[in-house]
Design an enzyme around this catalytic site. Structure first.
Site, PDB file in Angstrom:
ATOM      1  N   GLY A   1       0.643  -1.526  -0.022  1.00  0.00           N
ATOM      2  CA  GLY A   1       0.158   0.459  -0.278  1.00  0.00           C
ATOM      3  C   GLY A   1       1.104   1.477  -0.187  1.00  0.00           C
ATOM      4  N   ARG A   2       0.651   2.031   0.545  1.00  0.00           N
ATOM      5  CA  ARG A   2       1.322   3.433   0.477  1.00  0.00           C
ATOM      6  C   ARG A   2       1.016   4.133   1.708  1.00  0.00           C
ATOM      7  NH1 ARG A   2       2.582   6.633  -3.593  1.00  0.00           N
ATOM      8  NH2 ARG A   2       2.252   8.475  -2.754  1.00  0.00           N
ATOM      9  N   GLY A   3       1.845   4.627   2.210  1.00  0.00           N
ATOM     10  CA  GLY A   3       2.351   5.372   3.555  1.00  0.00           C
ATOM     11  C   GLY A   3       2.106   7.194   4.090  1.00  0.00           C
TER      12      GLY A   3
ATOM     13  N   GLY B   1       5.523   7.915  -0.421  1.00  0.00           N
ATOM     14  CA  GLY B   1       5.551   7.081  -1.139  1.00  0.00           C
ATOM     15  C   GLY B   1       5.114   5.298  -1.410  1.00  0.00           C
TER      16      GLY B   1
ATOM     17  N   VAL C   1       4.872   1.453  -0.337  1.00  0.00           N
ATOM     18  CA  VAL C   1       5.011   0.087   0.932  1.00  0.00           C
ATOM     19  C   VAL C   1       5.260  -1.238  -0.016  1.00  0.00           C
ATOM     20  CG1 VAL C   1       5.378   0.081   2.589  1.00  0.00           C
ATOM     21  CG2 VAL C   1       4.547   1.616   2.390  1.00  0.00           C
TER      22      VAL C   1
ATOM     23  N   LYS D   1      10.437   1.535   2.105  1.00  0.00           N
ATOM     24  CA  LYS D   1       8.737   2.162   1.537  1.00  0.00           C
ATOM     25  C   LYS D   1      10.069   2.859   0.197  1.00  0.00           C
ATOM     26  CE  LYS D   1       7.059   4.788   4.027  1.00  0.00           C
ATOM     27  NZ  LYS D   1       6.258   5.141   5.463  1.00  0.00           N
TER      28      LYS D   1
ATOM     29  N   ASP E   1       1.371  10.909  14.652  1.00  0.00           N
ATOM     30  CA  ASP E   1       0.405  10.842  13.556  1.00  0.00           C
ATOM     31  C   ASP E   1      -0.110   9.300  14.157  1.00  0.00           C
ATOM     32  OD1 ASP E   1      -1.698  10.634  11.502  1.00  0.00           O
ATOM     33  OD2 ASP E   1      -0.148   9.187  10.566  1.00  0.00           O
TER      34      ASP E   1
END
Length: 278
Positions: free
Chosen positions: A11-13, A16, A18, A33, A127
């Site tokens: 998926g995406r972080g 970028g 991953v 990543k 986060d």
């Protein structure tokens, strides 16, 4: 520099893509990543910041940093792989009636231990949410904080002002554009604890409502019959609208609901294992 085979896209972080990879020489699974260097300089700065912060943080409850480098016009960060995914996925996929109190307290305590290490290094995670809490170990019993793409090193100051993070977990002072520090992470921690107990976000709905509810300090009750008033007390302490009245990581580790699990985890950590949870 290690050589890796890409197994699958995860998926995406924060920025970028991953990937799950394995080291060619020993088949160890890792997370890679990749950030395109053609992207904005700000994104590259954030990626380097994540690598720098991960390198500073060595703790069983924080995703481990292995390496970072530029190759083929991409910036790569190599990190530990948590084989059981995120806490968010675990709740969403399993759709349990309720999580056991033991699982909730163990998970909360391990997040707290990781966050204590982060704050000891004068870093704000910024986060903290169920999507960034990773489950590892043989029985999902090892918990790790990950994704430090927007984390902030305080250095010689105690507070910062940049409004950044996932809105549902933002502290009131962040929403209002006021200076904030480590206590903003404590607010997010309270939101995560509530979410584990209630299986829903503490603050949800249209963005305007979320922000209004956060700033007004809306409180909700967890299932008391399952978790007790002590856990509700921790939630309430963490989401106090006044950051000065929120506890520190150290005072939370001394809370009556946390002490027994903290002691158990420390004993098992000394033996390089964690207690099995159902």
């Amino acid at each position: 520099m290690e050589a890796y085979n890409v197994i699958q896209h995860l998926g995406r972080g924060t920025y970028g893509n991953v990937f799950l990879c394995e080291k060619i020489h020993n088949k160890q699974k890792v997370v890679m990543k990749k950030i395109q260097c053609e992207t904005t300089s700000e994104i590259i700065i954030q990626a380097k910041n994540e690598a720098k912060i991960l390198k500073m943080l060595k703790h069983p409850n924080i995703i481990e940093y292995f390496d970072s480098y530029f190759r083929d016009n991409e910036f790569h960060i190599i990190m530990e792989y948590a084989q059981h995914g995120t806490l968010y996925e675990y709740i969403k996929v399993n759709k349990p009636d309720l999580l056991s109190k033991e699982f909730v307290i163990s998970t909360f305590t391990q997040i707290l231990l990781g966050l204590d290490q982060i704050h000891n290094k004068f870093i704000i995670q910024r986060d903290l949410k169920t999507e960034n809490i990773f489950l590892s170990g043989p029985n999902r019993n090892v918990v790790k904080i990950g994704d430090f793409g927007i984390s902030k090193t305080l250095q010689n100051i105690d507070k910062t002002k940049t409004t950044i993070g996932t809105p549902n977990y933002l502290a009131p002072e962040v929403c209002e554009g006021k200076p904030y520090g480590r206590k903003s992470d404590i607010w997010s921690l309270g939101c995560v604890l509530y979410e584990m107990c209630a299986l829903e976000r503490l603050f949800s709905g249209p963005m305007a409502k979320v922000i209004m509810d956060i700033k007004s300090g809306v409180k909700k009750t967890i299932p008391i019959y399952q978790y007790g008033h002590g856990v509700q007390n921790i939630v309430n302490l963490c989401i106090n609208v006044d950051p000065k009245r929120r506890p520190t990581t150290k005072s939370l580790l001394a809370h009556a609901e946390v002490i027994p699990m903290h002691a158990s985890l420390m004993v098992n950590l000394a033996n390089y294992c964690f207690p099995r949870l159902s």
